[in-house]
Design an enzyme around this catalytic site. Sequence first.
Site, PDB file in Angstrom:
ATOM      1  N   THR A 109      33.817  39.545  44.645  1.00  0.00           N
ATOM      2  CA  THR A 109      35.167  39.429  44.531  1.00  0.00           C
ATOM      3  C   THR A 109      35.357  40.594  43.606  1.00  0.00           C
ATOM      4  O   THR A 109      34.793  40.820  42.475  1.00  0.00           O
ATOM      5  CB  THR A 109      35.803  38.421  44.173  1.00  0.00           C
ATOM      6  N   ARG A 168      40.186  33.834  55.870  1.00  0.00           N
ATOM      7  CA  ARG A 168      40.381  32.458  55.379  1.00  0.00           C
ATOM      8  C   ARG A 168      40.631  31.354  56.208  1.00  0.00           C
ATOM      9  O   ARG A 168      41.444  31.982  57.187  1.00  0.00           O
ATOM     10  CB  ARG A 168      41.517  32.670  54.155  1.00  0.00           C
ATOM     11  N   ASP A 176      36.378  37.147  38.580  1.00  0.00           N
ATOM     12  CA  ASP A 176      36.941  35.746  37.964  1.00  0.00           C
ATOM     13  C   ASP A 176      36.033  34.480  38.096  1.00  0.00           C
ATOM     14  O   ASP A 176      36.807  33.460  38.196  1.00  0.00           O
ATOM     15  CB  ASP A 176      38.440  35.566  38.466  1.00  0.00           C
ATOM     16  N   ASP A 216      35.170  31.931  44.376  1.00  0.00           N
ATOM     17  CA  ASP A 216      34.898  30.427  44.101  1.00  0.00           C
ATOM     18  C   ASP A 216      35.467  29.737  45.187  1.00  0.00           C
ATOM     19  O   ASP A 216      34.905  28.432  45.368  1.00  0.00           O
ATOM     20  CB  ASP A 216      35.492  30.299  42.717  1.00  0.00           C
ATOM     21  N   ASP A 235      37.859  40.491  41.563  1.00  0.00           N
ATOM     22  CA  ASP A 235      38.798  40.068  40.505  1.00  0.00           C
ATOM     23  C   ASP A 235      37.716  39.660  39.266  1.00  0.00           C
ATOM     24  O   ASP A 235      38.040  39.461  38.163  1.00  0.00           O
ATOM     25  CB  ASP A 235      39.228  38.730  40.861  1.00  0.00           C
ATOM     26  N   GLY A 257      38.669  37.328  50.233  1.00  0.00           N
ATOM     27  CA  GLY A 257      38.803  38.757  50.208  1.00  0.00           C
ATOM     28  C   GLY A 257      37.732  39.474  50.275  1.00  0.00           C
ATOM     29  O   GLY A 257      36.837  39.123  49.815  1.00  0.00           O
ATOM     30  N   ARG A 284      44.408  38.635  40.991  1.00  0.00           N
ATOM     31  CA  ARG A 284      44.675  37.160  40.833  1.00  0.00           C
ATOM     32  C   ARG A 284      45.156  36.662  39.746  1.00  0.00           C
ATOM     33  O   ARG A 284      46.021  37.187  39.048  1.00  0.00           O
ATOM     34  CB  ARG A 284      43.681  36.391  41.880  1.00  0.00           C
TER      35      ARG A 284
HETATM   36  P1  ATP Z   1      38.810  35.800  46.653  1.00  0.00           P
HETATM   37  O1  ATP Z   1      38.609  35.299  45.233  1.00  0.00           O
HETATM   38  O2  ATP Z   1      38.513  37.022  47.204  1.00  0.00           O
HETATM   39  O3  ATP Z   1      40.192  35.100  47.049  1.00  0.00           O
HETATM   40  P2  ATP Z   1      37.760  33.178  47.763  1.00  0.00           P
HETATM   41  O4  ATP Z   1      36.345  32.785  48.138  1.00  0.00           O
HETATM   42  O5  ATP Z   1      38.059  32.514  46.481  1.00  0.00           O
HETATM   43  O6  ATP Z   1      37.851  34.720  47.544  1.00  0.00           O
HETATM   44  P3  ATP Z   1      39.562  31.434  49.152  1.00  0.00           P
HETATM   45  O7  ATP Z   1      40.724  32.096  50.054  1.00  0.00           O
HETATM   46  O8  ATP Z   1      40.019  30.951  47.971  1.00  0.00           O
HETATM   47  O9  ATP Z   1      38.940  32.850  48.767  1.00  0.00           O
HETATM   48  O10 ATP Z   1      38.752  30.744  49.935  1.00  0.00           O
HETATM   49  C1  ATP Z   1      37.879  31.259  51.063  1.00  0.00           C
HETATM   50  C2  ATP Z   1      37.819  30.245  52.227  1.00  0.00           C
HETATM   51  O11 ATP Z   1      36.975  29.038  51.422  1.00  0.00           O
HETATM   52  C3  ATP Z   1      39.222  29.554  52.305  1.00  0.00           C
HETATM   53  O12 ATP Z   1      39.796  30.046  53.384  1.00  0.00           O
HETATM   54  C4  ATP Z   1      38.549  28.167  52.962  1.00  0.00           C
HETATM   55  O13 ATP Z   1      38.126  28.153  54.402  1.00  0.00           O
HETATM   56  C5  ATP Z   1      37.401  27.787  52.087  1.00  0.00           C
HETATM   57  N1  ATP Z   1      37.614  26.997  50.857  1.00  0.00           N
HETATM   58  C6  ATP Z   1      38.593  27.307  49.889  1.00  0.00           C
HETATM   59  N2  ATP Z   1      38.452  26.372  48.976  1.00  0.00           N
HETATM   60  C7  ATP Z   1      37.863  25.180  49.645  1.00  0.00           C
HETATM   61  C8  ATP Z   1      37.817  24.030  49.337  1.00  0.00           C
HETATM   62  N3  ATP Z   1      38.220  23.379  47.969  1.00  0.00           N
HETATM   63  N4  ATP Z   1      36.871  23.042  50.165  1.00  0.00           N
HETATM   64  C9  ATP Z   1      36.743  23.664  51.485  1.00  0.00           C
HETATM   65  N5  ATP Z   1      36.683  24.976  51.632  1.00  0.00           N
HETATM   66  C10 ATP Z   1      37.408  25.734  50.776  1.00  0.00           C
END
Ligand code: ATP
Length: 328
Positions: free
Chosen positions: A129, A76, A133, A107, A131, A15, A175
């Site tokens: 982010t 994503r 978090d 994360d 959040d 995000g 979230r």
């Molecule tokens: P936000 O907190 O804003 O949602 P985020 O980085 O946690 O940010 P996610 O959608 O969880 O958002 O992860 C972003 C991208 O990172 C995912 O679309 C995926 O491509 C990659 N990703 C997430 N988890 C994994 C994982 N366990 N292994 C490999 N790639 C991952």
Amino acid sequence: MAEKIKRIGVLTSGGDAPGMNAAIRAAVLTAIHFGVECVGIRRGYTGLISGDMLPLTAEHVAGISKHGGTMLYTARSEEFMTPEGQNRAADNCRFMGVEGLIIIGGDGSFRGAQTLADRGIPVIGIPGTIDNDIGCTSYTIGFDTACNTAVEAVDRLNDTMQSHERCSVVEVMGRCAGHLALNVGIATGATVTLIPEMVIDFETDVADRIRSARLSGKTNFTVIVAEGADMPAETVAAKIQEATGVDTRVTTLGHLQRGGPPLVRDRVTASRMGYKAVELLLTGTYNRIVCMRGDQIVDYDINEALAMTKGLDVDACLMQDALMSGQD
Ligand code: ATP
């Protein structure tokens, strides 16, 4: 001594959050300052898989800090969740001559970074982010701006709720964490704040608080509900109307909270983190997450960082409870 990196890549993933642009700018300008080339990868891991790269110069990043969103776009990627996608992304890094990669995101994005580190790509994560978090850092880029956006919206709602003697139920983002809701609740003087970290008993946590605020003379009420709370905002509103008879309206702030010009705290923190990320790569300190501890920018090994957890600020929860029980 590690050989000096010649080209750094930067991407934003997950995000978007206000302040990401300031982090990109800081990384690019720091790299240029130390005589290193910087390239941007568009749309997070999706762009890494497809090789969607652009060179970034000082002109590209001029004036971007004041804008929310991310100039590199974000996404994503399902494909990146597979070993094949991760291999392709790592191969592309090598093919594009990217010797160190800065990943700005949450994360999930850092777990993705971990898979690249396992494939020999030096990575540095920057927490971005709204959040707040992420376990390893006390602050994530975008949180302050998002809190302020939500507070301004609730203040506006309060004006009309006061005039019509209504109850406003406002759903805020976050979230699975209640950091955003807790801060918005404190800042707006909410009658009730419902967060994912609590099991909600509607009668004691909501209805009784509204009744006692009404007994002490209050005629309008604000209820903040985190998106991850175990009772949806619509349900909370319907139950309040039924239990108290107070005319109740629901507002979901949604993506409004993600946009807008980043506030000073986010621009400055993002700049400090972007600088630190490049400094780490140039000193051969790889596979780290840049974090905030107190006022200090620090860094942790990516595996250790991802194992860390963060609870809500207990003192802030107790304080809010005390303030809510003596409603003004
Ligand atoms: P936000 O907190 O804003 O949602 P985020 O980085 O946690 O940010 P996610 O959608 O969880 O958002 O992860 C972003 C991208 O990172 C995912 O679309 C995926 O491509 C990659 N990703 C997430 N988890 C994994 C994982 N366990 N292994 C490999 N790639 C991952």
